[in-house]
Write an enzyme that holds these catalytic residues in place. Structure first.
Site, PDB file in Angstrom:
ATOM      1  N   GLU A  59      39.229  36.415  37.702  1.00 39.28           N
ATOM      2  CA  GLU A  59      40.557  36.341  38.030  1.00 39.28           C
ATOM      3  C   GLU A  59      40.757  35.254  39.999  1.00 39.28           C
ATOM      4  O   GLU A  59      41.257  33.855  39.952  1.00 39.28           O
ATOM      5  CB  GLU A  59      41.831  37.180  38.426  1.00 39.28           C
ATOM      6  N   TYR A 142      49.884  38.884  41.050  1.00 39.28           N
ATOM      7  CA  TYR A 142      49.351  38.358  40.925  1.00 39.28           C
ATOM      8  C   TYR A 142      48.176  39.039  40.195  1.00 39.28           C
ATOM      9  O   TYR A 142      47.812  39.445  38.857  1.00 39.28           O
ATOM     10  CB  TYR A 142      49.042  36.781  39.862  1.00 39.28           C
ATOM     11  N   ASP A 160      51.024  33.935  35.596  1.00 43.20           N
ATOM     12  CA  ASP A 160      50.613  32.538  35.878  1.00 43.20           C
ATOM     13  C   ASP A 160      51.443  31.549  36.181  1.00 43.20           C
ATOM     14  O   ASP A 160      52.271  31.081  35.381  1.00 43.20           O
ATOM     15  CB  ASP A 160      48.295  32.469  35.765  1.00 43.20           C
TER      16      ASP A 160
END
Ligand code: SF4
Length: 390
Positions: A59, A142, A160
């Protein structure tokens, strides 16, 4: 569209037929996304076992990085740092070297600090609680949402740019997605869309859909969400998301010098902090108004190291963009204006004004040091030209 007076969605100009308003058909939309993901997901390396460590690294790496490049870096990373322990015991220099080319180096520094903290405070086990994740360096909402949902199955959304685009189209968000009121509406819809017990698959389905189907040019004919998509049914998918204000681009002209002496090259290590903190570079700086780039390279060398140098030739101009900056770096080969005595010694800089350390490095040493992307390209150019001249 959102009626901002009531906060409710409404759908003017929709042709009756194969359109199912998304908010009234969430379970069907969720099912369609899950089925599509099961059939179309790419076999990405972190999808083999979904360990928290691998999901976390992937990520962070994939932020601002194309998928192909991200996969290549991820594989190299896992070969060298297969787990939290091996990462936590690495040097910052090695971590930065492995990260080199991905940019935004604070991400690599944060990963290393977070790994050390996980070893110290969580016995090497990545925390499953999103609040504890967010206490680790470099983990924001996030990343915490992504790791908590994809690795641990928590019912949290991952939002995102892909997901913003998909939601803005399916629900026809008609104001810029990064600003209010759209940003809150997207968060609310993204959470409402996550099905119970399927957060891992759903969040990846949304991101994958944005990457493969609902990209800049939407391919609605292939989309599992087509019959639920307001923008598509209104014929305005290409107009969503509504763009926000673009940040102004700043051009920067720089001059950099490669000082060579007895087969070695002078390098300095930048001070800690800033986007390129602790990386190794060729000294240089901004070209001032009306200054010739070669003169700027000589002046910068004198200011930063105290070395008096003379230009030998120009290697060329290396262009590099990051965030909102567009750099044109004029690159020169330099030699010492006066040879040291004895001539085969390597002189010390008189001062270092922009660096914490320095070295006269041979090509092998330079290859092992972490450098900003334009400086690595300059090093490669120097070695290539050298080989050609031999
Ligand atoms: S139907 Fe088209 S616009 Fe709507 S989500 Fe699918 S690809 Fe995107």
């Amino acid at each position: 569209m959102v009626n901002h007076a009531t906060g409710q969605l409404f759908f003017p100009n929709i042709k009756p037929g194969r359109f199912l308003p998304p908010e009234a058909h969430l379970p069907q939309l969720q099912r369609a996304l899950l089925d599509w993901f099961a059939a179309h997901k790419r076999p990405l390396p972190w999808r083999a076992s979904y360990t928290p460590y691998e999901v976390w690294i992937s990520e962070i790496m994939l932020q601002q990085t194309r998928m192909g490049r991200g996969v290549e870096y991820f594989k190299r990373w896992m070969k060298r740092f297969p787990d939290m322990r091996s990462l936590a015991s690495a040097s910052e220099e090695e971590v930065l070297r492995l990260w080199e080319g991905l940019g935004y180096y604070s991400r690599a520094r944060h990963i290393l600090s977070a790994a050390r903290l996980v070893m110290k405070e969580h016995k090497g086990i990545f925390p499953s609680d999103p609040a504890q994740m967010r206490a680790l360096p470099g983990i924001g909402p996030y990343t915490a949402g992504a790791v908590a949902s994809i690795a641990f199955g928590e019912k949290l959304p991952c939002i995102d740019a892909n997901v913003e685009r998909v939601i803005s189209r399916i629900f026809d968000i008609d104001t810029p997605v990064k600003q209010e009121p759209a940003a809150s509406k997207i968060r609310e819809l993204a959470l409402a869309l996550v099905p119970e017990g399927k957060a891992r698959e759903h969040n990846q389905a949304m991101m994958e859909l944005g990457a493969l189907v609902c990209g800049k040019k939407p391919r609605c004919e292939r989309c599992p969400a087509a019959m639920f998509c307001v923008s598509r049914n209104m014929g305005i998918a290409g107009k969503r998301p509504v763009p926000g204000k673009k940040a102004a681009i700043t051009p920067v002209v720089m001059a950099t010098g490669v000082l060579r002496h007895n087969g070695r090259i002078f390098l300095q290590q930048r001070l800690t902090g800033g986007v390129w903190g602790n990386l190794w570079e060729f000294p240089g700086g901004r070209v001032e108004n009306n200054e010739h780039p070669a003169g700027a390279a000589v002046r910068e060398f004198m200011e930063e190291t105290g070395f008096a140098v003379t230009p030998v030739r120009k290697y060329g101009i290396i262009r590099h963009g990051y965030t909102t900056y567009r750099i044109a770096m004029h690159c020169f080969e330099l030699r010492l204006s006066e040879l040291p005595c004895p001539q085969d010694s390597f002189p010390r800089p008189v001062r270092l004004t922009s660096a914490s350390s320095w070295r006269w490095a041979d090509p092998e040493a330079i290859a092992a040091l972490p450098m900003p992307a334009p400086h690595r390209r300059l090093a490669d150019t120097v070695f290539r030209m050298n080989r050609a001249l031999r």
